[in-house]
Design a protein around this motif. Structure first.
Motif, mmCIF file in Angstrom:
data_model
loop_
_atom_site.group_PDB
_atom_site.id
_atom_site.type_symbol
_atom_site.label_atom_id
_atom_site.label_comp_id
_atom_site.label_asym_id
_atom_site.label_seq_id
_atom_site.Cartn_x
_atom_site.Cartn_y
_atom_site.Cartn_z
ATOM 1 N N ASP A 1 0.808 -1.223 0.000
ATOM 2 C CA ASP A 1 0.000 0.000 0.000
ATOM 3 C C ASP A 1 0.844 1.278 0.000
ATOM 4 N N PHE A 2 1.997 1.238 -0.666
ATOM 5 C CA PHE A 2 2.773 2.469 -0.853
ATOM 6 C C PHE A 2 2.001 3.371 -1.813
ATOM 7 N N ASP A 3 2.102 4.689 -1.599
ATOM 8 C CA ASP A 3 1.439 5.583 -2.550
ATOM 9 C C ASP A 3 2.310 5.730 -3.802
ATOM 10 N N TYR A 4 1.719 6.270 -4.860
ATOM 11 C CA TYR A 4 2.443 6.296 -6.141
ATOM 12 C C TYR A 4 3.712 7.146 -6.123
ATOM 13 N N PRO A 5 3.749 8.281 -5.410
ATOM 14 C CA PRO A 5 5.033 8.998 -5.336
ATOM 15 C C PRO A 5 6.135 8.142 -4.710
ATOM 16 N N GLU A 6 5.798 7.348 -3.678
ATOM 17 C CA GLU A 6 6.789 6.468 -3.047
ATOM 18 C C GLU A 6 7.225 5.370 -4.014
ATOM 19 N N VAL A 7 6.261 4.803 -4.729
ATOM 20 C CA VAL A 7 6.588 3.748 -5.695
ATOM 21 C C VAL A 7 7.488 4.297 -6.796
ATOM 22 N N ALA A 8 7.127 5.474 -7.304
ATOM 23 C CA ALA A 8 7.914 6.090 -8.378
ATOM 24 C C ALA A 8 9.346 6.347 -7.927
ATOM 25 N N ALA A 9 9.512 6.832 -6.706
ATOM 26 C CA ALA A 9 10.852 7.102 -6.188
ATOM 27 C C ALA A 9 11.645 5.804 -6.029
ATOM 28 N N ALA A 10 10.952 4.748 -5.648
ATOM 29 C CA ALA A 10 11.637 3.478 -5.409
ATOM 30 C C ALA A 10 12.146 2.846 -6.694
ATOM 31 N N GLY B 1 12.400 4.439 -9.739
ATOM 32 C CA GLY B 1 13.032 5.372 -10.666
ATOM 33 C C GLY B 1 12.232 5.623 -11.927
ATOM 34 N N ARG B 2 10.906 5.617 -11.826
ATOM 35 C CA ARG B 2 10.030 5.902 -12.958
ATOM 36 C C ARG B 2 9.041 6.981 -12.553
ATOM 37 N N CYS C 1 4.342 4.377 -13.404
ATOM 38 C CA CYS C 1 4.063 3.395 -12.350
ATOM 39 C C CYS C 1 2.594 2.997 -12.333
ATOM 40 N N ARG C 2 1.712 3.954 -12.616
ATOM 41 C CA ARG C 2 0.291 3.606 -12.689
ATOM 42 C C ARG C 2 0.031 2.622 -13.823
#
Length: 304
Positions: A128-137, A139-140, A145-146
């Protein structure tokens, strides 16, 4: 709180992320250790230790997965994840969901995804990470990421089994299965199996295994009902134990060494799949490993 304390507090989460991406206990542990080294060496104090460490372990796991996929393409026989006996990341409010996400069935579905899709799915859908966290992780961009998450959800939805939600009913059925197995009760086993049940083993060419996946309740019941009594005569025993969040058992030789693990998928009140991991390279974290070839010889001799 110092960096070491922050890391130890977050270590269960980091391992759980890495294991779901990699499907390997040993590789996940190595990824967590590499993440600590990066955290320790980082000159700047991160704004969020959780964000820094989650991103770092995800990137390490993606790199490892890219190289591991080549090895898995050359793997001898079926490839299964290394059995996980306990997920260190505990969230009582999501216990069932987390257990299902670490099942053999879910991890095998994740194998169909690209490394990036797999990482995005794990971070977003499981933790349940939010999309800004996923994107940072990964590198996209958030938009990318969506898209990755949407593709991953479609692939997972196509084949993901709906495990029985009632854990007590699932455990009761598993108890009946292991009782019937111990007694060599073919009819009792057959009654517990789905009509299209499958049985497969992962020996990796390093241990005895089925020549191919076995399918069908009658065939699987007859094989299990004939094999375990011979195993018992060779002093093979088993302990009930949850394996990858599902009912299972650890089988041991007469010296208590680990011979293999067995995990059950229970769907709609029947056992849908039985997966055995006997590759010794995948069992060292469970305990001292048995000589599967020697045990197999004893079992075959016990037939006579």
């Amino acid at each position: 709180m110092g960096r070491a304390e922050e890391f130890q507090e977050l270590r269960p989460l980091l391992f759980s992320i890495a294991y779901r991406i990699l499907g390997s206990v040993s590789e996940a542990e190595d990824a967590v250790q590499e993440t600590w080294l990066r955290f320790e060496a980082s000159p700047a104090e991160p704004r969020s230790a959780r964000a820094f460490l989650s991103a770092a372990v995800t990137r390490v796991a993606i790199d490892v997965l890219r190289s591991a996929r080549v090895r898995r393409e050359r793997y001898v026989g079926p490839w299964f994840p290394e059995p996980l006996l306990a997920d260190p990341y505990a969230d009582p409010a999501r216990a069932v969901e987390l257990a299902d996400s670490v099942s053999m069935a879910a991890l095998l579905l994740l194998e169909r995804l690209s490394p990036l899709e797999r990482a995005v799915f794990v971070l977003r859908e499981v933790f349940d990470f939010d999309y800004p966290e996923v994107a940072a992780a990964v590198g996209r961009s958030e938009a990318a990421c969506r898209q990755l998450a949407a593709r991953a959800r479609r692939h997972m939805a196509e084949g993901r089994p709906r495990f029985d939600a009632d854990r007590r009913e699932r455990e009761a059925l598993a108890s009946r299965f292991f009782d019937a197995l111990r007694e060599g009760d073919v009819a009792g086993l057959r009654d517990l199996l789905a009509a299209d049940v499958s049985l497969a083993g992962d020996g990796g060419g390093k241990a005895p295994q089925l020549a191919r996946e076995l399918a069908g309740a009658d065939r699987v019941a007859r094989l299990l009902g004939s094999v375990y009594p011979r195993m018992a005569r060779a002093d093979v025993s088993f302990d009930r134990h949850e394996v990858n969040g599902q009912p299972g058992a650890i089988f041991r030789d007469r010296g208590g060494r680990v011979l293999h693990t067995l995990a059950l998928d229970v769907v709609d009140g029947r056992i849908q799949a039985i997966r055995v991991v006997i590759n010794p390279d995948k069992l060292g974290h469970v305990g001292p490993v048995a000589d599967a070839w020697a045990v197999d010889h004893e079992v075959r001799h016990a037939r006579r």
